[in-house]
Design an enzyme around this catalytic site. Sequence first.
Site, PDB file in Angstrom:
ATOM      1  N   ASP A   1      -3.326 -18.490   1.263  1.00  0.00           N
ATOM      2  CA  ASP A   1      -4.300 -19.380   0.750  1.00  0.00           C
ATOM      3  C   ASP A   1      -4.983 -20.237   1.468  1.00  0.00           C
ATOM      4  O   ASP A   1      -6.071 -20.458   1.363  1.00  0.00           O
ATOM      5  CB  ASP A   1      -3.481 -19.853  -0.476  1.00  0.00           C
TER       6      ASP A   1
ATOM      7  N   ASP B   1      -6.452  -6.951   3.734  1.00  0.00           N
ATOM      8  CA  ASP B   1      -7.667  -6.283   3.036  1.00  0.00           C
ATOM      9  C   ASP B   1      -8.393  -7.365   2.424  1.00  0.00           C
ATOM     10  O   ASP B   1      -9.625  -7.419   2.620  1.00  0.00           O
ATOM     11  CB  ASP B   1      -7.092  -5.590   2.002  1.00  0.00           C
TER      12      ASP B   1
ATOM     13  N   ASP C   1     -12.672  -8.983   4.001  1.00  0.00           N
ATOM     14  CA  ASP C   1     -13.948  -9.040   3.157  1.00  0.00           C
ATOM     15  C   ASP C   1     -14.381 -10.275   3.044  1.00  0.00           C
ATOM     16  O   ASP C   1     -15.599 -10.517   3.183  1.00  0.00           O
ATOM     17  CB  ASP C   1     -13.492  -8.713   1.755  1.00  0.00           C
TER      18      ASP C   1
ATOM     19  N   TYR D   1       1.100  -1.019   0.010  1.00  0.00           N
ATOM     20  CA  TYR D   1      -0.127  -0.068   0.123  1.00  0.00           C
ATOM     21  C   TYR D   1       0.861   1.291  -0.042  1.00  0.00           C
ATOM     22  O   TYR D   1       0.275   2.377  -0.021  1.00  0.00           O
ATOM     23  CB  TYR D   1      -0.875  -0.005   1.124  1.00  0.00           C
TER      24      TYR D   1
ATOM     25  N   LYS E   1       2.493 -15.199   3.345  1.00  0.00           N
ATOM     26  CA  LYS E   1       3.027 -16.258   2.362  1.00  0.00           C
ATOM     27  C   LYS E   1       4.466 -16.551   2.266  1.00  0.00           C
ATOM     28  O   LYS E   1       5.026 -16.247   1.241  1.00  0.00           O
ATOM     29  CB  LYS E   1       2.571 -15.642   0.918  1.00  0.00           C
TER      30      LYS E   1
HETATM   31  C1  IPM Z   1     -10.812  -1.220   3.030  1.00  0.00           C
HETATM   32  C2  IPM Z   1     -10.664  -0.675   1.262  1.00  0.00           C
HETATM   33  C3  IPM Z   1      -9.461   0.111   0.887  1.00  0.00           C
HETATM   34  C4  IPM Z   1      -8.526  -0.496   1.329  1.00  0.00           C
HETATM   35  C5  IPM Z   1      -9.514   0.707  -0.307  1.00  0.00           C
HETATM   36  C6  IPM Z   1     -10.705   1.506  -0.616  1.00  0.00           C
HETATM   37  C7  IPM Z   1      -8.368   1.734  -0.611  1.00  0.00           C
HETATM   38  O1  IPM Z   1     -10.826  -1.781   0.559  1.00  0.00           O
HETATM   39  O2  IPM Z   1     -10.692  -0.235   3.693  1.00  0.00           O
HETATM   40  O3  IPM Z   1     -10.693  -2.400   2.899  1.00  0.00           O
HETATM   41  O4  IPM Z   1      -7.767  -1.302   0.513  1.00  0.00           O
HETATM   42  O5  IPM Z   1      -7.840  -0.745   2.366  1.00  0.00           O
HETATM   43 MN    MN Z   2     -11.055  -3.759   1.403  1.00  0.00          MN
END
Ligand code: IPM
Ligand code: MN
Length: 343
Positions: free
Chosen positions: A218, A242, A246, A135, A185
């Site tokens: 993974d 990240d 999700d 990042y 990893k």
């Molecule tokens: C999150 C989002 C951000 C990230 C993006 C929008 C830059 O996906 O907060 O998880 O990748 O951290």
């Molecule tokens: Mn994210």
Amino acid sequence: MAKTYKIAVIPGDGIGKEVTPWAQKALEKAAEGVADFEYEQFDLGAERYLRDGSILPEEEEERIKANDAILLGAVGDPRIKAGILERGLLLKLRFDLDQYVNLRPSKLYKGVTSPLANPGDIDFVVVREGTEGLYCGAGGAVRRGTPNEVATEVSINTAYGVERVVRYAFKLAMKRRKHVTLVHKKNVLVNAGDMWQRIVDRVAEEYPEVTHDYLHIDATTIFLVSNPSRFDVILTDNLFGDIITDEAGAVVGGVGYSASGCINASDEYPSMFEPIHGSAPDIAGQNKANPTAAILSAAMLLEHLGFDDAAKKIHAAVEADIEELGSTVRTTDQVGKDILARI
Ligand code: IPM
Ligand code: MN
């Protein structure tokens, strides 16, 4: 007399504008009598950018820094090229305010249907490094747009940056079920992975009560759906964190229940609290978005400021609300009112 805390509020775009006021109301109600809040609103995000081209003017960033904490709604708009607001606003704040711990709890609440057939008890927290890795924006492109184009993205990992987040994870584990899983990893990323593992092993010696193990990224994606109960504290780098948060949001029934904190654990700059969901332009302005994640981010803000009892009030109210009414269709304002009534 209760101390007054200054909170910068960045509702941002889309449903961010609808859910953030509920986070503010929850904050006030839960902390009644122990803390007061003074809000400073910031008009930042897609609308502002489209209107006057500004993303995060320096003077406004300085004013944000002068607050005790930040509440953020959501940032993003399909009319704007990917990367502009992400890098210029959200990531710029995370980096400039040195929010090195990206804290993302996942809990399966009673009354929420997980997409997993046998989810079991799910209650873990991801400690994602927030200021390094892929990042950083290290890299570049040459011969852009030609057949000989070269593009690089370099992952930056410093011993300093890794150690501080490792320490945070072990301290947090002491308050929980005392288990840390390092996710990386290291079979392929042998330089960074090896450094992360050695730092974890060294810090772990100071925490004899905390057990720790290791999983490749993974394999982690498999365990998150096959046995999510095995996790307590997951410790990982910026990009892996990240991705798995999700997935974690999905297994606990959707990101509508997931809050997060971008924490500057040394308190040099304010920390920022936000729901994990995005601006959801498809339902924006329709009073449809679920404000629960935003309200839970207010609870994380309270914990960060040391008001654990006030934070517990929010958690209890959210848990009761979801258990009783989680499966009903309600407007944003109705969910907000229902949760507020229980705080
Ligand atoms: C999150 C989002 C951000 C990230 C993006 C929008 C830059 O996906 O907060 O998880 O990748 O951290
Ligand atoms: Mn994210």
